[in-house]
Design a protein around this motif. Structure first.
Motif, mmCIF file in Angstrom:
data_model
loop_
_atom_site.group_PDB
_atom_site.id
_atom_site.type_symbol
_atom_site.label_atom_id
_atom_site.label_comp_id
_atom_site.label_asym_id
_atom_site.label_seq_id
_atom_site.Cartn_x
_atom_site.Cartn_y
_atom_site.Cartn_z
ATOM 1 N N VAL A 685 25.806 -63.122 -52.247
ATOM 2 C CA VAL A 685 24.637 -63.487 -51.441
ATOM 3 C C VAL A 685 23.603 -62.399 -51.642
ATOM 4 O O VAL A 685 23.950 -61.225 -51.874
ATOM 5 C CB VAL A 685 24.993 -63.625 -49.946
ATOM 6 C CG1 VAL A 685 25.947 -64.789 -49.741
ATOM 7 C CG2 VAL A 685 25.571 -62.344 -49.381
ATOM 8 N N PRO A 686 22.338 -62.705 -51.591
ATOM 9 C CA PRO A 686 21.318 -61.666 -51.677
ATOM 10 C C PRO A 686 21.511 -60.662 -50.547
ATOM 11 O O PRO A 686 21.589 -61.049 -49.379
ATOM 12 C CB PRO A 686 20.014 -62.427 -51.552
ATOM 13 C CG PRO A 686 20.346 -63.816 -51.983
ATOM 14 C CD PRO A 686 21.749 -64.064 -51.539
ATOM 15 N N ALA A 687 21.612 -59.343 -50.946
ATOM 16 C CA ALA A 687 21.903 -58.327 -49.942
ATOM 17 C C ALA A 687 21.252 -57.008 -50.348
ATOM 18 O O ALA A 687 20.712 -56.856 -51.441
ATOM 19 C CB ALA A 687 23.407 -58.159 -49.786
ATOM 20 N N CYS A 688 21.282 -56.050 -49.457
ATOM 21 C CA CYS A 688 20.817 -54.694 -49.728
ATOM 22 C C CYS A 688 22.017 -53.865 -50.174
ATOM 23 O O CYS A 688 22.952 -53.651 -49.378
ATOM 24 C CB CYS A 688 20.164 -54.083 -48.500
ATOM 25 S SG CYS A 688 18.597 -54.855 -48.044
ATOM 26 N N GLY A 689 21.980 -53.392 -51.492
ATOM 27 C CA GLY A 689 23.067 -52.558 -51.970
ATOM 28 C C GLY A 689 22.768 -51.080 -51.734
ATOM 29 O O GLY A 689 21.605 -50.646 -51.724
ATOM 30 N N ALA A 690 23.773 -50.269 -51.562
ATOM 31 C CA ALA A 690 23.593 -48.840 -51.285
ATOM 32 C C ALA A 690 23.304 -48.077 -52.584
ATOM 33 O O ALA A 690 23.935 -48.309 -53.622
ATOM 34 C CB ALA A 690 24.820 -48.278 -50.603
ATOM 35 N N CYS A 691 22.298 -47.128 -52.548
ATOM 36 C CA CYS A 691 22.011 -46.247 -53.687
ATOM 37 C C CYS A 691 23.145 -45.245 -53.873
ATOM 38 O O CYS A 691 23.982 -45.060 -52.981
ATOM 39 C CB CYS A 691 20.693 -45.496 -53.462
ATOM 40 S SG CYS A 691 19.244 -46.584 -53.384
ATOM 41 N N HIS A 692 23.147 -44.555 -55.068
ATOM 42 C CA HIS A 692 24.090 -43.446 -55.268
ATOM 43 C C HIS A 692 23.791 -42.383 -54.244
ATOM 44 O O HIS A 692 22.651 -42.221 -53.795
ATOM 45 C CB HIS A 692 23.950 -42.890 -56.704
ATOM 46 C CG HIS A 692 25.022 -41.919 -57.047
ATOM 47 N ND1 HIS A 692 24.914 -40.577 -56.783
ATOM 48 C CD2 HIS A 692 26.219 -42.115 -57.657
ATOM 49 C CE1 HIS A 692 26.002 -39.958 -57.195
ATOM 50 N NE2 HIS A 692 26.832 -40.898 -57.749
#
Length: 764
Positions: A685-692
């Motif tokens: 699903v379209p989501a906000c992924g976490a940066c490194h």
């Protein structure tokens, strides 16, 4: 009873006796005083030299045994005009109290044996008179009597039946056809003591008795035989003819009529006896049946008494029951089942339909045949009418006193009295312990209540009461309402209602239904509740609306929910639960009961019925911007707010956001990802992924996806912050250590001065 109260009570009982004693004392003090000096109701007794009380029937008197003036509604007992006597309300038999003209007992009219209301208003006719139209008046009423034919003692003047005598005056004889004769006609006789003409034997023309040897003269064709007999010498079924020869041997015998066994001539009406036992001799004829008003005796049909239709013998008391002519009464014959038929019931009996019933013993006239015992109107001379009017007594019983031919009952409650008035008691009965104005009473009259042997007034407005307080009323005056508390008020107070089922019923207040009802119209319908309570659809007061009802905002009465709701709030169609067993889903935010939850924007939650009745299936909204979500497991149960609305737990997670939004950490749907996150369109699903972790901003999850440098202070913002904070803290620590060393050395110095050593070079 307290001593003082008891003394007052006994004193009240003794008032009448004390009054008489005072009168007697006054009489002795008035010895030789003129009669005018005696008080009202007293006379001067010259023999005793004092005033004495008059008889209770007198209003004024000048002697003990006669009145000068009668008490109201009483008249003089003596029928002699102008003669003074005692007074009475009931006159002796044969007299009537004529208050209209004479004011005394007056003899009944000569036509009346007994009378009432006026001398000519008869209740029983005198001998020689009967009811003028042949019909006796109803019991307890009066009628007019008219003269019977000459010689009649009793008779009927019924125009439909004809005038008939039933008994005769002395010296007259009753003929079987209903007339009174001076002498019996041929073919009849009268025995001594029997004032009726009876039929002779058939062979006699005249006779002295009923037997065959009682003939005085013989029928034609017969000759006298042995003394008192009549005979001929022909054989049976024949008779002799007169051939001029007196010799029996020369007599010529001819045949009798075919129906005759013996005869004295050829005619069918000249039989002396009948050939068969199935025929009866009637006036010389042999008939198969007796004519009306006849009875059978020794093969003959003889006439009944004039009053009988059917009879067993010739006497007045030989009539069969229920066989009297119209307008005649059946008078039972003592010791038999037979009756006498009479034109009116004699004194001592009572007419009831067509029968005469006995009055009480020694009672001349009575009425009320439907009672268990008739009421007597007047007793025979020498007897007194009892106070209950059901018997005649030789002397008046206790609790009564004689007045004329009757016993007057003492005032109610008196054991003995000297007059019939309420205040004329000599002693009270034990069941009448209360004294009101000198009268013995069992209970207090209206508006009074008993206390200490007397009666005291009730509170204003009470018709009856148990005490004098405002809440002690049992009944109220007609225009007041009786409250539940026992008070009498103009209207029922709050929390009570008046039952107006009948305009004739007394006004009574009843408690409103249940607790907390401030106003109501009946025992089942409340119209207003007390504060903090609501009025249910059943007319009861409750702390909250029952299942199936809701309380509109600002209202005090519950209204019904729509049929599609089990419970509702704020509006009839805003459901807070769905009907049991309906398998419907409650959409909490809209208050709708649906067949199924919407596919999008809602999560389905199910509970067991025993955990949440009516809330077994709930549709909970997803977080804002969320297309699909999943509730926690197990989901917390919804609870009801004071307003009636449901308070359900919010769903904290989202499975998929609306198009154009990004799912952040599985909980929120955002237009753009926050710092440290990047839009990830490659996931499920379209989501906000976490940066490194080394990236403040990025375009992907790897370290190479960072946007900007990650080395030096600019690249490591954490190190820059550490140096900025650590250096000042180190300087502060060194200063604190130096101060401690200085204070220690100063305390060790005798002078108190602590020499300062030069600081190490590295700290200088």
């Amino acid at each position: 009873m307290r001593p003082i109260t008891r003394a007052v009570f006994l004193l009240l009982l003794a008032v009448p006796a004390l009054a008489r004693a005072a009168g007697s004392l006054a009489g002795r003090q008035l010895a030789n005083a003129p009669a005018e000096a005696c008080p009202t109701g007293h006379f001067f007794d010259a023999s005793a030299g004092e005033c004495a009380p008059c008889h209770t029937s007198c209003e004024a008197c000048s002697e003990a045994d006669a009145c000068d003036r009668c008490q109201p509604e009483l008249g003089f007992l003596s029928p002699v005009p102008g003669q003074r006597s005692l007074c009475t309300r009931l006159c002796p038999p044969g007299q009537v109290l004529d208050m209209a003209t004479a004011g005394r007992c007056t003899a009944c009219d000569a036509k009346c044996e007994l009378c009432a209301e006026a001398p000519d208003q008869c209740t029983a006719c005198a001998p020689g008179f009967s009811w003028h139209d042949g019909r006796a008046p109803s019991p307890g009423t009066t009628g007019t009597c008219a003269a019977c034919p000459a010689g009649c003692h009793t008779c009927s003047l019924d125009p439909n039946q004809g005038t008939r005598c039933f008994s005769c005056m002395a010296g007259w004889l009753l003929h079987w056809q209903g007339t009174c004769e001076v002498a019996c006609p041929d073919g009849t006789f009268a025995l001594p003591g029997d004032a009726a003409c009876r039929h002779c034997p058939p062979q006699c023309v005249t006779c002295t008795g009923p037997n065959p040897d009682d003939c005085s003269s013989c029928q034609e064709g017969l000759r006298p035989g042995p003394p008192g007999t009549c005979q001929h010498d022909c054989p049976i079924r024949t008779y002799p003819i007169d051939d001029g020869d007196d010799s029996a041997a020369s007599a010529t015998c001819l045949d009798c009529s075919s129906s005759c066994l013996t005869c004295h001539g050829p005619g069918h009406d000249q039989c002396l006896s009948c050939k068969t036992s199935s025929e009866y001799l009637v006036e010389g004829q042999c008939l198969a049946n007796c004519p009306p008003r006849h009875f059978i005796q020794a093969g003959r049909c003889l006439p009944c008494h004039p009053g009988c239709l059917e009879c067993q013998g010739p006497g007045p008391g030989d009539c069969f029951q229920n066989r009297c002519p119209t307008a005649l009464f059946s008078l039972p014959t003592p010791g038999s089942q037979l009756v006498a038929c009479v034109p009116s019931c004699p004194t001592g009996t009572l007419a009831h339909f067509d029968r005469c019933l006995p009055c009480p013993e020694h009672c001349l006239s009575c009425h009320d045949p439907y009672a268990s015992k008739p009421t007597c109107d007047i007793c025979a001379p020498g007897w007194l009418l009892a106070p209950n009017r059901l018997s005649c007594v030789a002397s008046c019983p206790a609790g009564s006193l004689p007045q004329g031919p009757q016993c007057l009952v003492c005032s109610e409650g008196c054991a003995s009295c000297f007059g019939p008035m309420p205040a004329q008691c000599l002693a009270c009965l034990s069941d009448y312990p209360l004294v009101v104005d000198g009268e013995c009473r069992k209970t207090c009259p209206a508006r009074l209540f008993p206390q200490a042997g007397t009666c005291l007034p009730c509170h204003a407005g009470c018709f009856s009461c148990s005490a004098g307080g405002p809440n002690d009323c049992h009944n109220c005056e007609n225009d007041l309402a009786h409250t539940v508390e026992g008070a009498c008020m103009m209207d029922c107070p709050a929390g009570q209602y008046e039952d107006t089922w009948s305009e004739w019923a007394s006004r009574t207040c009843y408690p409103c239904p249940g607790e907390g009802c401030a106003e109501c119209t009946s025992a089942t319908e409340c119209t207003r509740c007390a504060d903090a309570l609501v009025l249910t659809g059943q007319g009861l007061c409750a702390s909250a609306c029952p299942t199936g009802e809701y309380l509109p905002p600002g209202a005090g009465a519950c209204l019904p929910c729509d049929q599609g709701c089990r419970t509702c709030a704020t509006a009839a169609d805003f459901c807070t639960s769905c009907p049991a067993g309906s398998d419907r889903w409650l959409q909490v935010d809209s208050g709708l009961c649906l067949d199924a939850c919407p596919e999008m924007h809602f999560a389905r939650v199910e509970f067991p019925t025993e955990v949440a009745p009516g809330l077994e299936r709930i549709c909970l909204p997803c977080p804002e911007g969320c297309d699909r979500c999943t509730p926690a497991s197990p989901a917390p149960v919804c609870r009801t707010a004071p307003s009636g609305l449901l308070l359900c737990p919010e769903i904290a997670t989202c499975d998929k956001c609306k198009p154009g939004l990004l799912l952040h950490q599985g909980a929120r749907c955002l237009d753009a990802c926050p710092a440290g996150f990047f839009p990830d369109a490659n996931g499920s699903v379209p989501a906000c992924g976490a940066c490194h972790r080394d990236c403040s901003e990025c375009v992907g999850p790897g370290v190479d996806d960072c946007v900007g440098s990650s080395s030096g202070p600019s690249g490591h913002p954490g190190l820059t912050i550490g140096l900025a904070v650590g250096i000042p803290l180190a300087i502060l620590l060194l200063a604190s250590v130096g101060l401690c060393i200085y204070l220690y050395r100063r305390r060790k110095s005798p002078s108190g001065d602590v020499p300062m050593k030069p600081l190490p070079r590295e700290l200088d």
